[in-house]
Design a protein around this motif. Structure first.
Motif, PDB file in Angstrom:
ATOM      1  N   GLY A   6       0.714  -0.552   0.243  1.00 40.39           N
ATOM      2  CA  GLY A   6       0.620  -0.070   0.000  1.00 40.39           C
ATOM      3  C   GLY A   6       0.661   1.344  -0.111  1.00 40.39           C
ATOM      4  N   PRO A   7       1.539   1.376   0.754  1.00 35.88           N
ATOM      5  CA  PRO A   7       2.535   2.183   0.937  1.00 35.88           C
ATOM      6  C   PRO A   7       3.504   2.992  -0.389  1.00 35.88           C
ATOM      7  N   VAL A   8       3.791   1.702  -1.308  1.00 38.20           N
ATOM      8  CA  VAL A   8       4.024   2.333  -2.038  1.00 38.20           C
ATOM      9  C   VAL A   8       3.617   2.445  -3.900  1.00 38.20           C
ATOM     10  N   ALA A   9       2.297   2.008  -3.732  1.00 36.50           N
ATOM     11  CA  ALA A   9       1.446   1.801  -4.729  1.00 36.50           C
ATOM     12  C   ALA A   9       1.112   3.725  -4.719  1.00 36.50           C
ATOM     13  N   ILE A  10       0.642   3.837  -2.950  1.00 37.63           N
ATOM     14  CA  ILE A  10       0.527   5.213  -3.071  1.00 37.63           C
ATOM     15  C   ILE A  10       0.895   6.059  -3.115  1.00 37.63           C
ATOM     16  N   SER A  11       2.761   6.040  -2.472  1.00 40.26           N
ATOM     17  CA  SER A  11       3.359   7.232  -3.086  1.00 40.26           C
ATOM     18  C   SER A  11       3.492   7.193  -4.626  1.00 40.26           C
ATOM     19  N   THR A  32      -5.603  -0.220  -8.363  1.00 40.71           N
ATOM     20  CA  THR A  32      -4.948  -0.073  -7.409  1.00 40.71           C
ATOM     21  C   THR A  32      -3.249   0.428  -7.465  1.00 40.71           C
ATOM     22  N   ALA A  33      -2.442   0.185  -8.690  1.00 43.38           N
ATOM     23  CA  ALA A  33      -1.444   0.119  -9.344  1.00 43.38           C
ATOM     24  C   ALA A  33      -1.552   0.621 -10.506  1.00 43.38           C
ATOM     25  N   ILE A  37      11.471  -1.843  -3.494  1.00 44.22           N
ATOM     26  CA  ILE A  37      11.226  -1.122  -2.216  1.00 44.22           C
ATOM     27  C   ILE A  37       9.734  -1.970  -1.778  1.00 44.22           C
ATOM     28  N   GLY A  38       8.685  -2.161  -2.294  1.00 45.66           N
ATOM     29  CA  GLY A  38       7.907  -2.688  -1.476  1.00 45.66           C
ATOM     30  C   GLY A  38       7.026  -3.897  -2.420  1.00 45.66           C
ATOM     31  N   GLY A  39       7.662  -4.936  -2.707  1.00 48.53           N
ATOM     32  CA  GLY A  39       7.258  -5.831  -2.998  1.00 48.53           C
ATOM     33  C   GLY A  39       6.295  -7.107  -2.384  1.00 48.53           C
ATOM     34  N   THR A  40       5.012  -7.339  -2.874  1.00 48.08           N
ATOM     35  CA  THR A  40       4.489  -8.540  -1.552  1.00 48.08           C
ATOM     36  C   THR A  40       4.952  -9.728  -2.054  1.00 48.08           C
TER      37      THR A  40
END
Length: 247
Positions: A15-20, A109-110, A169-172
């Motif tokens: 979420g944080p990476v997608a929002i940023s 979201t992406a 940075i933010g892979g799930t």
């Protein structure tokens, strides 16, 4: 859809990476709107519509390149060549947003990360290279074709590497079976091949337009500006009307 296709799906990034990246993409989109207004004229506006339609069509064609990995053309380099970096980035962005909202091609979201990778990074990398190559290579059809080809390859690979950075940075856990090195190898190798195909298409397309209407190729406008004629310079000082006079 395969998670390693360049259209990022929901859940691939946290979420944080997608929002940023959504915030970054929104700010950059607004800036492109402001700068793009300066370029839009009677020639560029219709071309922008055609470019967006072409990019939409080619991006809908996903195809396997390596086992378990799919990809598609991007169109950022072609857009930068024909309508410039600002309007080109807008064309690609609009296509990506429509695809995500109406065709589920890329997660909602992406949208921010996808716009950043394919519309911003891809188009910027392409135009930076175009700007240099068109001033270094011969101003011939061959030089233009080479420029379109190289810029396309670099654009596609740059977009893929931008995704790798986002994943680092933010892979799930959705991609837990892939290590970062494997993601880098698969994305780079796949999109080099895609870039070659896109480069051939871009080269043929731009050459076709340049031969019939070179004024419609944004990247050629500054290079085709006629130089002023070599006329004798006007005298810089005013000569007296008469050399004689009363003593």
């Amino acid at each position: 859809m395969d998670p390693l296709a360049l259209h990022i799906q929901n859940g691939v990034l946290n979420g944080p990476v997608a929002i940023s990246y959504a915030i970054l993409a929104a700010v950059a989109f607004g800036y492109c709107v402001v700068r793009g207004r300066r370029d839009l004229d009677d020639r560029l506006a219709p071309m922008a519509g055609l470019v967006a339609a072409f990019i939409f069509a080619v991006q809908m064609l996903n195809f396997p390149v390596l086992p378990g990995v799919s990809g598609h053309l991007l169109g950022g380099a072609l857009a930068a060549l024909l309508v410039g970096p600002w309007v080109g980035a807008l064309c690609v962005s609009i296509v990506l947003i429509v695809q995500a909202l109406l065709f589920a091609d890329g997660g909602v979201t992406a949208i921010g990360p996808n716009v950043t990778n394919m519309a911003l990074v891809g188009t910027a990398a392409a135009y930076g290279l175009i700007f240099v190559l068109l001033r270094v290579l011969p101003r011939t059809p061959t030089g233009l074709a080479v420029t379109a080809f190289v810029a396309s390859v670099v654009s596609v690979v740059a977009a893929a590497l931008s995704f790798v950075l986002q994943y680092a940075i933010g892979g799930t856990t959705q991609l837990q079976e892939f290590g970062l090195g494997q993601v880098l190898t698969l994305m780079t190798g796949t999109h080099v091949l895609i870039g070659v195909g896109e480069g051939l298409i871009a080269a043929v397309t731009v050459l076709t337009v340049a031969r019939t209407r070179p004024d419609l190729v944004y990247a050629l406008r500054g290079l085709r500006r006629p130089s002023p004629p070599n006329t004798p310079a006007a005298p810089t000082t005013t000569q007296p009307a008469s050399t004689g006079g009363a003593a």
